[in-house]
Design a protein around this motif. Structure first.
Motif, PDB file in Angstrom:
ATOM      1  N   LEU A  88       0.857  -1.190   0.000  1.00  0.00           N
ATOM      2  CA  LEU A  88       0.000   0.000   0.000  1.00  0.00           C
ATOM      3  C   LEU A  88       0.888   1.233   0.000  1.00  0.00           C
ATOM      4  O   LEU A  88       1.942   1.256   0.638  1.00  0.00           O
ATOM      5  CB  LEU A  88      -0.873   0.025   1.258  1.00  0.00           C
ATOM      6  CG  LEU A  88      -2.091  -0.895   1.276  1.00  0.00           C
ATOM      7  CD1 LEU A  88      -2.744  -0.836   2.656  1.00  0.00           C
ATOM      8  CD2 LEU A  88      -3.100  -0.496   0.207  1.00  0.00           C
TER       9      LEU A  88
ATOM     10  N   ILE B 169      -1.758   5.609   2.428  1.00  0.00           N
ATOM     11  CA  ILE B 169      -3.003   4.841   2.569  1.00  0.00           C
ATOM     12  C   ILE B 169      -3.026   4.131   3.922  1.00  0.00           C
ATOM     13  O   ILE B 169      -2.095   3.412   4.279  1.00  0.00           O
ATOM     14  CB  ILE B 169      -3.128   3.786   1.431  1.00  0.00           C
ATOM     15  CG1 ILE B 169      -3.074   4.450   0.055  1.00  0.00           C
ATOM     16  CG2 ILE B 169      -4.394   2.952   1.610  1.00  0.00           C
ATOM     17  CD1 ILE B 169      -4.334   5.130  -0.383  1.00  0.00           C
ATOM     18  N   LEU B 170      -4.118   4.340   4.649  1.00  0.00           N
ATOM     19  CA  LEU B 170      -4.296   3.700   5.953  1.00  0.00           C
ATOM     20  C   LEU B 170      -4.292   2.176   5.794  1.00  0.00           C
ATOM     21  O   LEU B 170      -4.952   1.639   4.912  1.00  0.00           O
ATOM     22  CB  LEU B 170      -5.640   4.155   6.546  1.00  0.00           C
ATOM     23  CG  LEU B 170      -6.061   3.524   7.875  1.00  0.00           C
ATOM     24  CD1 LEU B 170      -5.206   4.081   9.011  1.00  0.00           C
ATOM     25  CD2 LEU B 170      -7.537   3.785   8.138  1.00  0.00           C
ATOM     26  N   ASP B 171      -3.521   1.487   6.657  1.00  0.00           N
ATOM     27  CA  ASP B 171      -3.438   0.028   6.601  1.00  0.00           C
ATOM     28  C   ASP B 171      -3.907  -0.570   7.936  1.00  0.00           C
ATOM     29  O   ASP B 171      -3.096  -0.875   8.818  1.00  0.00           O
ATOM     30  CB  ASP B 171      -1.992  -0.392   6.295  1.00  0.00           C
ATOM     31  CG  ASP B 171      -1.817  -1.901   6.322  1.00  0.00           C
ATOM     32  OD1 ASP B 171      -2.830  -2.627   6.251  1.00  0.00           O
ATOM     33  OD2 ASP B 171      -0.665  -2.361   6.440  1.00  0.00           O
ATOM     34  N   PRO B 172      -5.219  -0.727   8.111  1.00  0.00           N
ATOM     35  CA  PRO B 172      -5.720  -1.225   9.409  1.00  0.00           C
ATOM     36  C   PRO B 172      -5.271  -2.642   9.730  1.00  0.00           C
ATOM     37  O   PRO B 172      -5.124  -2.998  10.892  1.00  0.00           O
ATOM     38  CB  PRO B 172      -7.246  -1.145   9.260  1.00  0.00           C
ATOM     39  CG  PRO B 172      -7.525  -1.000   7.809  1.00  0.00           C
ATOM     40  CD  PRO B 172      -6.303  -0.404   7.179  1.00  0.00           C
ATOM     41  N   GLN B 173      -4.986  -3.449   8.692  1.00  0.00           N
ATOM     42  CA  GLN B 173      -4.500  -4.814   8.962  1.00  0.00           C
ATOM     43  C   GLN B 173      -3.103  -4.767   9.564  1.00  0.00           C
ATOM     44  O   GLN B 173      -2.808  -5.466  10.540  1.00  0.00           O
ATOM     45  CB  GLN B 173      -4.500  -5.643   7.677  1.00  0.00           C
ATOM     46  CG  GLN B 173      -5.901  -5.889   7.153  1.00  0.00           C
ATOM     47  CD  GLN B 173      -5.892  -6.792   5.917  1.00  0.00           C
ATOM     48  OE1 GLN B 173      -6.139  -7.985   6.020  1.00  0.00           O
ATOM     49  NE2 GLN B 173      -5.634  -6.214   4.771  1.00  0.00           N
TER      50      GLN B 173
ATOM     51  N   LYS C 103       1.794  -7.703  -0.233  1.00  0.00           N
ATOM     52  CA  LYS C 103       1.682  -8.979  -0.934  1.00  0.00           C
ATOM     53  C   LYS C 103       2.991  -9.261  -1.663  1.00  0.00           C
ATOM     54  O   LYS C 103       3.627  -8.355  -2.182  1.00  0.00           O
ATOM     55  CB  LYS C 103       0.562  -8.915  -1.993  1.00  0.00           C
ATOM     56  CG  LYS C 103      -0.827  -8.692  -1.440  1.00  0.00           C
ATOM     57  CD  LYS C 103      -1.847  -8.852  -2.576  1.00  0.00           C
ATOM     58  CE  LYS C 103      -3.240  -8.482  -2.120  1.00  0.00           C
ATOM     59  NZ  LYS C 103      -3.707  -7.222  -2.687  1.00  0.00           N
TER      60      LYS C 103
ATOM     61  N   ASN D 174      -2.741  -2.417  -7.863  1.00  0.00           N
ATOM     62  CA  ASN D 174      -3.643  -1.345  -8.283  1.00  0.00           C
ATOM     63  C   ASN D 174      -2.913  -0.049  -7.955  1.00  0.00           C
ATOM     64  O   ASN D 174      -2.812   0.340  -6.790  1.00  0.00           O
ATOM     65  CB  ASN D 174      -4.968  -1.442  -7.535  1.00  0.00           C
ATOM     66  CG  ASN D 174      -5.906  -0.302  -7.911  1.00  0.00           C
ATOM     67  OD1 ASN D 174      -5.508   0.664  -8.559  1.00  0.00           O
ATOM     68  ND2 ASN D 174      -7.154  -0.407  -7.501  1.00  0.00           N
TER      69      ASN D 174
ATOM     70  N   VAL E   3      -3.513   2.883  -8.083  1.00  0.00           N
ATOM     71  CA  VAL E   3      -4.236   3.961  -7.400  1.00  0.00           C
ATOM     72  C   VAL E   3      -3.880   3.949  -5.906  1.00  0.00           C
ATOM     73  O   VAL E   3      -3.793   4.989  -5.271  1.00  0.00           O
ATOM     74  CB  VAL E   3      -5.760   3.798  -7.587  1.00  0.00           C
ATOM     75  CG1 VAL E   3      -6.547   4.817  -6.775  1.00  0.00           C
ATOM     76  CG2 VAL E   3      -6.135   3.910  -9.066  1.00  0.00           C
ATOM     77  N   ILE E   4      -3.662   2.761  -5.368  1.00  0.00           N
ATOM     78  CA  ILE E   4      -3.456   2.628  -3.923  1.00  0.00           C
ATOM     79  C   ILE E   4      -2.161   1.912  -3.556  1.00  0.00           C
ATOM     80  O   ILE E   4      -1.775   1.900  -2.394  1.00  0.00           O
ATOM     81  CB  ILE E   4      -4.627   1.837  -3.266  1.00  0.00           C
ATOM     82  CG1 ILE E   4      -4.954   0.583  -4.096  1.00  0.00           C
ATOM     83  CG2 ILE E   4      -5.842   2.716  -3.076  1.00  0.00           C
ATOM     84  CD1 ILE E   4      -5.936  -0.359  -3.441  1.00  0.00           C
TER      85      ILE E   4
END
Lengths: 226, 100
Positions: free
Chosen positions: B10, B14-18, B41, B69, B71-72
């Motif tokens: 990410l 971008i916020l990564d809550p996982q 990934k 993607n 975009v993110i």
């Protein structure tokens, strides 16, 4: 003769039958479309329903984007055909770049299933002109990858052009930026949203209201008067 | 057969809550001192034939259009040589940031 609305089924789609039913409830003809067929069977509009197409492998909507049917949908959408993406369908539309931004895991990491209040921000799209701007509707929301994100420039552009079509009311259920629940493309023929209007077209089911029916009556009026 | 690894992360903004959930679980498990975790990934592509510039260009295209993607997410492409060794400075190794 009424207008024909295609509803696409991908492997893992869940809400295709409900969507067909909602299409018929509004007086339209529902046409089942299969992900491997390029043929859109001369429909006048297409709906990408909710579910977990291709198991959401890689990213939600990422693999569906490359299915044969989407090749035709992308071409037709660019030529002005009305396209509605609901939930997983919205994710597919962002992956195809018919709509800007992307969907990510809910900020609290839980699957949510609830009734959700929305404010209609744009009542001029092909799918929302039966509503009034500022109207509040209440329809079901159920997802785990519902957090809408886009960079600031895209968000400002969407706001400036009135392309935020729905905003979450009272509570932002998933951390979507600027409370965005649904957006449209510049022409207004392509709309995507996370909540499910097709589950709220009959008083007996869903929220007990028919707040979602307006999507389908909107497209009926658009297609029949066209 | 040569292996090419594509890492997808990410974008920093971008916020990564996982990742945050993993980071918050660490002290509970007795692991201190980890300030932040980002989850991503890793794709391992077994390439038929030589990993030349043309093959790398094709893999770059796969990563940019499908695996990530943009975009993110950002991605990087690197060639693995030998048993488990990373070719960080090897011929043909590239680290690419998504442009948009």
């Amino acid at each position: 003769m009424t207008a024909r609305v295609g509803v696409i089924t991908f492997p893992g789609t869940l809400d295709d039958r409900d969507t067909q039913r909602a299409v018929r409830a509004a007086g339209l003809e529902a046409v089942a479309l299969w992900h491997r067929d390029k043929d859109l069977k001369q429909v006048d509009a297409v709906i990408l329903p909710g579910g977990f197409s291709y198991g959401d492998y890689l990213r939600a909507g990422a693999i569906s984007r490359f299915s044969p049917v989407m090749e035709s949908v992308i071409g037709q959408a660019k030529a002005g055909m009305p396209v509605l993406g609901i939930c997983n369908g919205f994710q597919v539309l962002t992956e195809t770049h018919l709509l800007p931004g992307a969907m990510l895991r809910n900020n609290h990491l839980h699957f949510i299933c609830c009734d959700q209040k929305l404010r209609v921000e744009n009542a001029e799209t092909a799918w929302t002109h039966s509503y009034e701007r500022g109207q509040e509707i209440n329809i079901p929301l159920k997802n785990i990858d519902g957090r809408y994100v886009a960079d600031e420039r895209v968000l400002d552009e969407l706001e400036a052009e009135g392309r935020v079509v729905f905003r979450y009311q009272e509570l932002n259920p998933n951390g979507s930026l600027r409370d965005i629940a649904g957006i449209c493309n510049a022409a207004g023929n392509v709309v995507g949203l996370m909540p499910h209007p097709e589950h709220a077209v009959e008083p007996l089911i869903g929220t007990g209201r028919t707040d979602g029916l307006g999507f389908f009556t909107s497209i009926l009026k658009r297609l029949v008067s066209a | 057969m040569a292996r090419v690894v594509v890492d997808v992360m990410l974008k920093p903004e971008i916020l990564d809550p996982q990742g945050q959930a993993v980071q918050r679980a660490l002290p509970r498990l007795g692991f201190e001192g980890i300030a932040d975790v980002r989850q991503g990934k890793r794709f391992e592509l077994e390439v038929e034939g030589p990993v030349d510039d043309a093959a790398l260009a094709r893999i770059h295209q796969i990563a940019e259009t499908f695996l990530a993607n943009t975009v993110i997410e950002d991605f990087s492409v690197k060639v693995e040589v030998g048993e488990g060794a990373d070719a960080t400075a090897g011929q043909g190794a590239t680290a690419v940031k998504a442009e948009s």
